[in-house]
Design a protein around this motif. Structure first.
Motif, PDB file in Angstrom:
ATOM      1  N   GLY A  22      -5.611   0.096   1.446  1.00  0.00           N
ATOM      2  CA  GLY A  22      -6.721  -0.200   0.499  1.00  0.00           C
ATOM      3  C   GLY A  22      -6.244   0.376  -0.908  1.00  0.00           C
ATOM      4  O   GLY A  22      -7.242   1.005  -1.719  1.00  0.00           O
ATOM      5  N   SER A  38      -5.101  -1.100  -3.715  1.00  0.00           N
ATOM      6  CA  SER A  38      -4.961  -1.946  -4.733  1.00  0.00           C
ATOM      7  C   SER A  38      -5.935  -1.663  -5.638  1.00  0.00           C
ATOM      8  O   SER A  38      -6.115  -2.160  -6.703  1.00  0.00           O
ATOM      9  N   ARG A  39      -7.100  -1.183  -5.232  1.00  0.00           N
ATOM     10  CA  ARG A  39      -8.316  -0.950  -6.314  1.00  0.00           C
ATOM     11  C   ARG A  39      -8.696   0.284  -6.001  1.00  0.00           C
ATOM     12  O   ARG A  39      -8.542   0.963  -4.895  1.00  0.00           O
ATOM     13  N   ARG A  86      -6.282   3.149  -5.124  1.00  0.00           N
ATOM     14  CA  ARG A  86      -5.544   3.276  -6.221  1.00  0.00           C
ATOM     15  C   ARG A  86      -5.391   4.581  -6.948  1.00  0.00           C
ATOM     16  O   ARG A  86      -4.374   5.054  -7.203  1.00  0.00           O
ATOM     17  N   ASN A 118      -0.989  -0.599   0.383  1.00  0.00           N
ATOM     18  CA  ASN A 118      -1.519  -1.683   1.195  1.00  0.00           C
ATOM     19  C   ASN A 118      -2.665  -2.038   0.540  1.00  0.00           C
ATOM     20  O   ASN A 118      -3.510  -1.585  -0.202  1.00  0.00           O
ATOM     21  N   TYR A 119      -3.023  -3.442   1.040  1.00  0.00           N
ATOM     22  CA  TYR A 119      -4.015  -4.301   0.228  1.00  0.00           C
ATOM     23  C   TYR A 119      -4.375  -5.264   1.343  1.00  0.00           C
ATOM     24  O   TYR A 119      -3.626  -5.724   2.445  1.00  0.00           O
ATOM     25  N   ASN A 166      -5.823  -8.703  -2.663  1.00  0.00           N
ATOM     26  CA  ASN A 166      -5.527  -8.737  -4.072  1.00  0.00           C
ATOM     27  C   ASN A 166      -4.145  -8.447  -4.323  1.00  0.00           C
ATOM     28  O   ASN A 166      -4.057  -7.298  -4.666  1.00  0.00           O
ATOM     29  N   ALA A 194      -2.257  -5.073  -6.169  1.00  0.00           N
ATOM     30  CA  ALA A 194      -1.344  -4.139  -5.765  1.00  0.00           C
ATOM     31  C   ALA A 194      -0.047  -4.047  -6.237  1.00  0.00           C
ATOM     32  O   ALA A 194       0.409  -2.839  -6.320  1.00  0.00           O
ATOM     33  N   ARG A 215       0.710  -6.499   2.423  1.00  0.00           N
ATOM     34  CA  ARG A 215      -0.521  -6.930   2.606  1.00  0.00           C
ATOM     35  C   ARG A 215      -0.863  -6.615   4.444  1.00  0.00           C
ATOM     36  O   ARG A 215       0.024  -7.088   5.117  1.00  0.00           O
ATOM     37  N   ALA A 220      -8.925   2.273   3.278  1.00  0.00           N
ATOM     38  CA  ALA A 220      -9.525   1.072   3.310  1.00  0.00           C
ATOM     39  C   ALA A 220     -10.924   1.016   3.701  1.00  0.00           C
ATOM     40  O   ALA A 220     -11.076   1.655   5.053  1.00  0.00           O
TER      41      ALA A 220
END
Ligand code: NDP
Length: 249
Positions: free
Chosen positions: A8, A10-11, A15, A31-32, A35, A39, A57, A87
């Protein structure tokens, strides 16, 4: 430093962790779930910080995806020294535990608890085979110890992560793998964006967070960098609150 898998990433908090690790010299598997553009941006920022990045992903709730994530991570970097189980999802709608449905419960348990449990198992076995003295950090929440009866599903998954940490810490110590739980307080991300006004009031007016400000993904990133380094070699199974003192109230 070697390489880290951050789920998780990507955001939000993931992040922040990925960028803090990159700044400290870690290569990062970003990892995402869905989105891809976000990422890729994080990966570009990791590289700007002078580290290498690989974007993967994978839905942490899905067994095949978890296996592929780990395979791709090892293929990209040869060795993994750190797994950050970050995540996670909050319930789309809050519901009193006397009325809450099974669908939300199953979704949250799959992503927030089953995913980290089995991803940790996979990575730990690879670390043991490779003889890597590694670190595993799991992001839980202050919801691990506060009984919020309008989101029991979330609280149960987060308190489950506390036991996950203890179990793996006890099992992996002999292999030189230390395991930690990080409990963020109220952090400004997409997850809390929808309740900004309520949290503004709680933090700024009522002082539920004694350090009277919102936490940031960078705050959590700094904590993970400290743990992932060699600052706590004789500590494992530890909880680190990154909550501005929320747990004191
Ligand atoms: P965000 O909603 O901002 O970001 C969630 C991240 O998780 C995204 O990168 C998203 O990927 C990824 N993700 C979601 N589902 C999956 C999945 N099934 N498989 C892989 N990745 C997935 O959340 P936060 O940054 O706020 O939260 C991160 C963690 O911190 C969570 O575990 C949360 O419970 C915990 N936490 C957050 C707090 C807060 O105040 N924000 C407080 C305490 C704990 P994509 O971009 O592709 O959707």
């Amino acid at each position: 430093m070697s390489a880290a898998i951050v789920t998780g990433a990507s955001r939000g908090i993931g992040r922040g962790i990925a960028l803090a690790l990159a700044g400290a010299g870690w290569d990062v598997v970003v990892n995402y779930a869905s989105n891809a553009a976000a990422a890729e941006e994080v990966a570009a920022d990791v590289e700007k910080a002078g580290a290498k990045a690989a974007v993967v992903r994978a839905d942490v709730a899905d067994s095949q995806d978890r296996h592929r994530l780990v395979e791709e991570a090892y293929r990209a970097f040869g060795d993994i020294g750190l797994l950050v189980n970050n995540a996670g999802v909050a319930p789309s709608v809050r519901a009193d535990i006397l009325e809450a449905g099974e669908e939300s419960f199953d979704r949250l348990v799959s992503i927030n608890l089953k995913g980290p449990y089995f991803l940790t198992q996979l990575v730990a076995n690879r670390m043991i085979s490779a003889g890597t003295a590694g670190r595993i950090v799991t992001i839980s929440s202050m919801s691990a110890y506060t009984a919020s009866t309008n989101r029991g599903d979330y609280c149960i998954t987060k308190s489950g992560l506390s036991m996950l940490t203890k179990l793996y810490a006890a099992r992996l110590a002999e292999h030189g793998i230390n395991v930690y739980e990080v409990r963020p307080g109220i952090i400004a991300t997409d997850m809390t964006g929808g309740v900004k006004e309520k949290y503004d009031r709680l933090i700024l007016d009522e002082g539920v967070t004694p350090i009277r400000r919102w936490g940031t993904p960078e705050d959590v990133g700094k904590a993970v960098v400290a743990i992932a380094g060699d600052l706590l070699p004789f500590s494992t199974g530890q909880v680190i609150d990154v909550d501005g003192g929320f747990h004191l109230k």
